[in-house]
Design an enzyme around this catalytic site. Structure first.
Site, short mmCIF file in Angstrom:
data_model
loop_
_atom_site.label_atom_id
_atom_site.label_comp_id
_atom_site.label_asym_id
_atom_site.label_seq_id
_atom_site.Cartn_x
_atom_site.Cartn_y
_atom_site.Cartn_z
N CYS A 1 0.84 -1.20 0.00
CA CYS A 1 0.00 0.00 0.00
C CYS A 1 0.88 1.26 0.00
O CYS A 1 1.57 1.53 0.98
CB CYS A 1 -0.92 -0.06 1.23
SG CYS A 1 -1.71 1.48 1.68
N CYS B 1 0.24 3.74 2.78
CA CYS B 1 0.71 3.16 4.05
C CYS B 1 2.21 3.41 4.21
O CYS B 1 2.69 3.70 5.31
CB CYS B 1 0.45 1.66 4.10
SG CYS B 1 -1.30 1.20 4.01
#
Length: 101
Positions: free
Chosen positions: A31, A34
């Site tokens: 991600c 992230c």
């Protein structure tokens, strides 16, 4: 301190019975947002001994992600005394993450 990897085994001790507020990051290595938030959380973990920072890899801990109804990552949650008191989805600047606390 640095962020703690949270899993099913250490979740009760590290999060539910924590004597400090816990900032939980639900994330995954693939991600992009992230990965942007990760270094900010490490900074907060180092700068704020009054807060415990935990990271839950949703790929490795699907039970925990399901328990919290995680549908989008990154999701940040603040827990105090085992109760969710604040949460936010998506990448945030440090100031907004600190404001959650």
């Amino acid at each position: 301190m640095s962020a703690i990897n949270i899993n099913q085994t250490n979740f009760p001790a590290e999060v539910l019975r924590s004597d400090r507020p816990v900032l939980l990051d639900f994330w995954a290595p693939w991600c992009g947002p992230c990965r942007m938030v990760g270094p900010i959380l490490e900074e907060i973990a180092a700068e704020r001994p009054d807060v415990k920072v935990g990271k839950v890899n949703v790929d490795e801990q699907p039970e925990l992600a399901g328990q919290f109804g995680i549908t989008s990552i990154p999701t940040l949650m603040v827990l105090k005394n085992g109760e969710i008191v604040n949460q936010a989805m998506g990448a945030r600047p440090k100031s907004q993450i600190l404001a959650l606390l």
